[in-house]
Design a protein around this motif. Structure first.
Motif, PDB file in Angstrom:
ATOM      1  N   ILE A  77       0.839  -1.207   0.000  1.00 44.61           N
ATOM      2  CA  ILE A  77       0.000   0.000   0.000  1.00 44.61           C
ATOM      3  C   ILE A  77       0.871   1.253   0.000  1.00 44.61           C
ATOM      4  O   ILE A  77       0.606   2.220  -0.732  1.00 44.61           O
ATOM      5  CB  ILE A  77      -0.934  -0.004   1.227  1.00 44.61           C
ATOM      6  CG1 ILE A  77      -1.921  -1.179   1.142  1.00 44.61           C
ATOM      7  CG2 ILE A  77      -1.688   1.327   1.337  1.00 44.61           C
ATOM      8  CD1 ILE A  77      -2.760  -1.370   2.394  1.00 44.61           C
ATOM      9  N   GLN A  78       1.934   1.237   0.811  1.00 46.92           N
ATOM     10  CA  GLN A  78       2.842   2.381   0.865  1.00 46.92           C
ATOM     11  C   GLN A  78       3.505   2.607  -0.490  1.00 46.92           C
ATOM     12  O   GLN A  78       3.681   3.749  -0.941  1.00 46.92           O
ATOM     13  CB  GLN A  78       3.930   2.137   1.924  1.00 46.92           C
ATOM     14  CG  GLN A  78       3.433   2.102   3.360  1.00 46.92           C
ATOM     15  CD  GLN A  78       3.183   3.488   3.938  1.00 46.92           C
ATOM     16  OE1 GLN A  78       3.081   4.471   3.225  1.00 46.92           O
ATOM     17  NE2 GLN A  78       3.077   3.553   5.246  1.00 46.92           N
ATOM     18  N   PHE A  79       3.876   1.523  -1.155  1.00 44.15           N
ATOM     19  CA  PHE A  79       4.541   1.634  -2.452  1.00 44.15           C
ATOM     20  C   PHE A  79       3.612   2.304  -3.463  1.00 44.15           C
ATOM     21  O   PHE A  79       4.047   3.171  -4.234  1.00 44.15           O
ATOM     22  CB  PHE A  79       4.944   0.244  -2.943  1.00 44.15           C
ATOM     23  CG  PHE A  79       5.767   0.252  -4.207  1.00 44.15           C
ATOM     24  CD1 PHE A  79       7.140   0.418  -4.156  1.00 44.15           C
ATOM     25  CD2 PHE A  79       5.162   0.090  -5.446  1.00 44.15           C
ATOM     26  CE1 PHE A  79       7.904   0.418  -5.325  1.00 44.15           C
ATOM     27  CE2 PHE A  79       5.906   0.102  -6.612  1.00 44.15           C
ATOM     28  CZ  PHE A  79       7.290   0.258  -6.562  1.00 44.15           C
ATOM     29  N   ARG A  80       2.350   1.906  -3.452  1.00 44.67           N
ATOM     30  CA  ARG A  80       1.388   2.536  -4.364  1.00 44.67           C
ATOM     31  C   ARG A  80       1.219   4.024  -4.031  1.00 44.67           C
ATOM     32  O   ARG A  80       1.151   4.871  -4.929  1.00 44.67           O
ATOM     33  CB  ARG A  80       0.033   1.834  -4.273  1.00 44.67           C
ATOM     34  CG  ARG A  80       0.003   0.460  -4.905  1.00 44.67           C
ATOM     35  CD  ARG A  80      -1.422  -0.004  -5.121  1.00 44.67           C
ATOM     36  NE  ARG A  80      -1.467  -1.323  -5.701  1.00 44.67           N
ATOM     37  CZ  ARG A  80      -1.268  -1.592  -6.997  1.00 44.67           C
ATOM     38  NH1 ARG A  80      -0.982  -0.608  -7.836  1.00 44.67           N
ATOM     39  NH2 ARG A  80      -1.348  -2.835  -7.443  1.00 44.67           N
ATOM     40  N   GLU A  81       1.135   4.334  -2.751  1.00 42.42           N
ATOM     41  CA  GLU A  81       0.979   5.731  -2.330  1.00 42.42           C
ATOM     42  C   GLU A  81       2.172   6.568  -2.759  1.00 42.42           C
ATOM     43  O   GLU A  81       2.023   7.703  -3.228  1.00 42.42           O
ATOM     44  CB  GLU A  81       0.819   5.788  -0.801  1.00 42.42           C
ATOM     45  CG  GLU A  81       0.721   7.180  -0.213  1.00 42.42           C
ATOM     46  CD  GLU A  81      -0.499   7.958  -0.683  1.00 42.42           C
ATOM     47  OE1 GLU A  81      -0.373   9.197  -0.830  1.00 42.42           O
ATOM     48  OE2 GLU A  81      -1.561   7.333  -0.911  1.00 42.42           O
ATOM     49  N   GLU A 106       2.737  -8.338  -8.016  1.00 40.45           N
ATOM     50  CA  GLU A 106       3.983  -7.891  -8.644  1.00 40.45           C
ATOM     51  C   GLU A 106       4.776  -7.012  -7.681  1.00 40.45           C
ATOM     52  O   GLU A 106       6.000  -7.135  -7.562  1.00 40.45           O
ATOM     53  CB  GLU A 106       3.681  -7.110  -9.925  1.00 40.45           C
ATOM     54  CG  GLU A 106       3.210  -7.949 -11.093  1.00 40.45           C
ATOM     55  CD  GLU A 106       2.981  -7.111 -12.332  1.00 40.45           C
ATOM     56  OE1 GLU A 106       3.777  -7.228 -13.293  1.00 40.45           O
ATOM     57  OE2 GLU A 106       2.014  -6.323 -12.356  1.00 40.45           O
ATOM     58  N   ILE A 107       4.058  -6.115  -7.003  1.00 36.81           N
ATOM     59  CA  ILE A 107       4.721  -5.222  -6.052  1.00 36.81           C
ATOM     60  C   ILE A 107       5.225  -6.017  -4.860  1.00 36.81           C
ATOM     61  O   ILE A 107       6.326  -5.791  -4.363  1.00 36.81           O
ATOM     62  CB  ILE A 107       3.754  -4.105  -5.600  1.00 36.81           C
ATOM     63  CG1 ILE A 107       3.344  -3.255  -6.802  1.00 36.81           C
ATOM     64  CG2 ILE A 107       4.387  -3.248  -4.516  1.00 36.81           C
ATOM     65  CD1 ILE A 107       2.288  -2.217  -6.494  1.00 36.81           C
ATOM     66  N   HIS A 108       4.419  -6.965  -4.401  1.00 36.67           N
ATOM     67  CA  HIS A 108       4.821  -7.828  -3.286  1.00 36.67           C
ATOM     68  C   HIS A 108       6.102  -8.574  -3.650  1.00 36.67           C
ATOM     69  O   HIS A 108       7.032  -8.670  -2.834  1.00 36.67           O
ATOM     70  CB  HIS A 108       3.700  -8.817  -2.962  1.00 36.67           C
ATOM     71  CG  HIS A 108       3.978  -9.675  -1.758  1.00 36.67           C
ATOM     72  ND1 HIS A 108       4.790 -10.790  -1.815  1.00 36.67           N
ATOM     73  CD2 HIS A 108       3.551  -9.578  -0.465  1.00 36.67           C
ATOM     74  CE1 HIS A 108       4.849 -11.343  -0.617  1.00 36.67           C
ATOM     75  NE2 HIS A 108       4.113 -10.628   0.219  1.00 36.67           N
ATOM     76  N   ILE A 122      14.246  -7.370  -9.534  1.00 35.72           N
ATOM     77  CA  ILE A 122      14.101  -5.915  -9.454  1.00 35.72           C
ATOM     78  C   ILE A 122      14.366  -5.293 -10.819  1.00 35.72           C
ATOM     79  O   ILE A 122      13.644  -4.388 -11.254  1.00 35.72           O
ATOM     80  CB  ILE A 122      15.065  -5.346  -8.395  1.00 35.72           C
ATOM     81  CG1 ILE A 122      14.734  -5.931  -7.026  1.00 35.72           C
ATOM     82  CG2 ILE A 122      14.981  -3.820  -8.348  1.00 35.72           C
ATOM     83  CD1 ILE A 122      15.718  -5.560  -5.934  1.00 35.72           C
ATOM     84  N   ASP A 123      15.380  -5.784 -11.517  1.00 33.69           N
ATOM     85  CA  ASP A 123      15.686  -5.291 -12.860  1.00 33.69           C
ATOM     86  C   ASP A 123      14.506  -5.525 -13.802  1.00 33.69           C
ATOM     87  O   ASP A 123      14.170  -4.654 -14.623  1.00 33.69           O
ATOM     88  CB  ASP A 123      16.923  -5.994 -13.422  1.00 33.69           C
ATOM     89  CG  ASP A 123      18.203  -5.594 -12.699  1.00 33.69           C
ATOM     90  OD1 ASP A 123      18.193  -4.562 -11.997  1.00 33.69           O
ATOM     91  OD2 ASP A 123      19.215  -6.325 -12.824  1.00 33.69           O
ATOM     92  N   GLN A 124      13.885  -6.692 -13.696  1.00 32.65           N
ATOM     93  CA  GLN A 124      12.757  -7.021 -14.572  1.00 32.65           C
ATOM     94  C   GLN A 124      11.575  -6.096 -14.308  1.00 32.65           C
ATOM     95  O   GLN A 124      10.900  -5.650 -15.240  1.00 32.65           O
ATOM     96  CB  GLN A 124      12.354  -8.484 -14.368  1.00 32.65           C
ATOM     97  CG  GLN A 124      13.380  -9.474 -14.892  1.00 32.65           C
ATOM     98  CD  GLN A 124      13.049 -10.915 -14.538  1.00 32.65           C
ATOM     99  OE1 GLN A 124      12.217 -11.193 -13.669  1.00 32.65           O
ATOM    100  NE2 GLN A 124      13.715 -11.860 -15.194  1.00 32.65           N
ATOM    101  N   PHE A 125      11.316  -5.796 -13.042  1.00 28.82           N
ATOM    102  CA  PHE A 125      10.231  -4.873 -12.692  1.00 28.82           C
ATOM    103  C   PHE A 125      10.518  -3.488 -13.260  1.00 28.82           C
ATOM    104  O   PHE A 125       9.638  -2.846 -13.845  1.00 28.82           O
ATOM    105  CB  PHE A 125      10.080  -4.801 -11.174  1.00 28.82           C
ATOM    106  CG  PHE A 125       8.884  -4.018 -10.701  1.00 28.82           C
ATOM    107  CD1 PHE A 125       7.687  -4.656 -10.410  1.00 28.82           C
ATOM    108  CD2 PHE A 125       8.949  -2.632 -10.539  1.00 28.82           C
ATOM    109  CE1 PHE A 125       6.573  -3.936  -9.973  1.00 28.82           C
ATOM    110  CE2 PHE A 125       7.844  -1.907 -10.103  1.00 28.82           C
ATOM    111  CZ  PHE A 125       6.659  -2.571  -9.815  1.00 28.82           C
TER     112      PHE A 125
END
Length: 285
Positions: A77-81, A106-108, A122-125
């Motif tokens: 949730i923090q990442f989205r914010e 994906e974020i998880h 991380i590189d792929q994301f």
């Protein structure tokens, strides 16, 4: 008084002394306002004192090997914010697009990859959503901070950590590198602070954490005295690494730790101008 208001008051006093801090203060305030929107909920690891002692004795951080048990829902949730945080600069539009397209899993997976040091994931994301890696690293760190700090507090409650027995260049809680140093107490011990979990540990005063150089002839300190405080940059001429530090009476809480980091960006610039580097910004190993 709320934490955000307290931070705003500190920035206000600092800006009165240095108008150039106004822009960076806005970026930091926007960050903590976003971080304050969600209270992290974590699942206790329930490691025994013997288990924790055993890990530390072998130089293994508290959270290493426990990644499957770390509750990351609040961090997602923090990442989205934070994907629309003003501090993302020119890449903000790409992060906002990512925030709308990326699935929670994906974020998880990204956050867990950071904890386990899976750089390929991380590189792929980053490639998939056209994100600069250096900015993504910062966003991941800030997204994880409230959650990992809860585990840092759980770690402190075990009462088994021996600072003198650790003396390593990485955090005993999450394994990330130090972010800055606090010089505290009458002896002005050098306490390293982690920007991923707000971990706190002591490190040698005469030693480089990057290359373990202990030759005092190749170690020096740049002292900076300003109206808003006194700072120092410990530099190593063996590896050209540096550690920036600030004098403190007490350890900073997470949001004030970030404030200290933001308010000392000019120390990073000064060190870089002199040819020194802060160290690796990649995921903790």
């Amino acid at each position: 008084m709320s934490k955000v208001r307290s931070v705003k008051n500190v920035w206000s006093r600092m800006i009165d002394k240095n108008k150039e801090l106004k822009n960076v203060s806005k970026i930091h305030i926007d960050l903590i306002e976003r971080l304050e929107k969600a209270e992290p909920s974590v699942a206790e690891l329930n490691l025994s004192k013997e288990e924790v002692e055993g890990k530390l004795k072998e130089g293994i951080p508290y959270l290493e090997g426990e990644e499957d048990n770390i509750e990351l829902s609040s961090a997602v949730i923090q990442f989205r914010e934070l994907s629309s945080w003003t501090g993302l600069g020119d890449s903000r539009s790409n992060f906002k697009k990512m925030g709308k397209k990326a699935e929670d899993m994906e974020i998880h997976h990204l956050l867990k990859a950071w904890l386990t040091g899976e750089s390929m994931a991380i590189d792929q994301f980053a490639d998939k959503f056209h994100l600069p890696l250096d900015v993504l690293f910062v966003l991941v760190r800030y997204s994880l901070l409230p959650t990992l700090h809860e585990y840092a507090k759980e770690f402190d409650q075990t009462k088994v950590f021996n600072e003198e027995a650790w003396m390593k260049d990485y955090c005993p809680v999450c394994g990330d590198q130090h972010g800055l140093a606090e010089y505290r107490g009458s002896e002005r011990f050098r306490h390293f602070r982690c920007l991923s979990c707000a971990g706190d540990w002591v490190f040698w005063r005469i030693a480089c954490p990057h290359c373990d150089n202990r030759d005092h002839n190749k170690l020096s300190t740049i002292f900076i005295k300003e109206e808003k405080g006194s700072f120092q940059i410990d530099v190593c001429d063996e590896c050209n690494g540096y550690v920036k530090g600030i004098n403190k009476l007490d350890p900073s809480s997470p949001i004030f730790l970030l404030l200290d980091d933001f308010a000392t960006f000019h120390l990073d610039m000064l060190a870089k101008e002199k040819g020194y580097v802060r160290g690796c910004l990649s995921p903790p190993e």
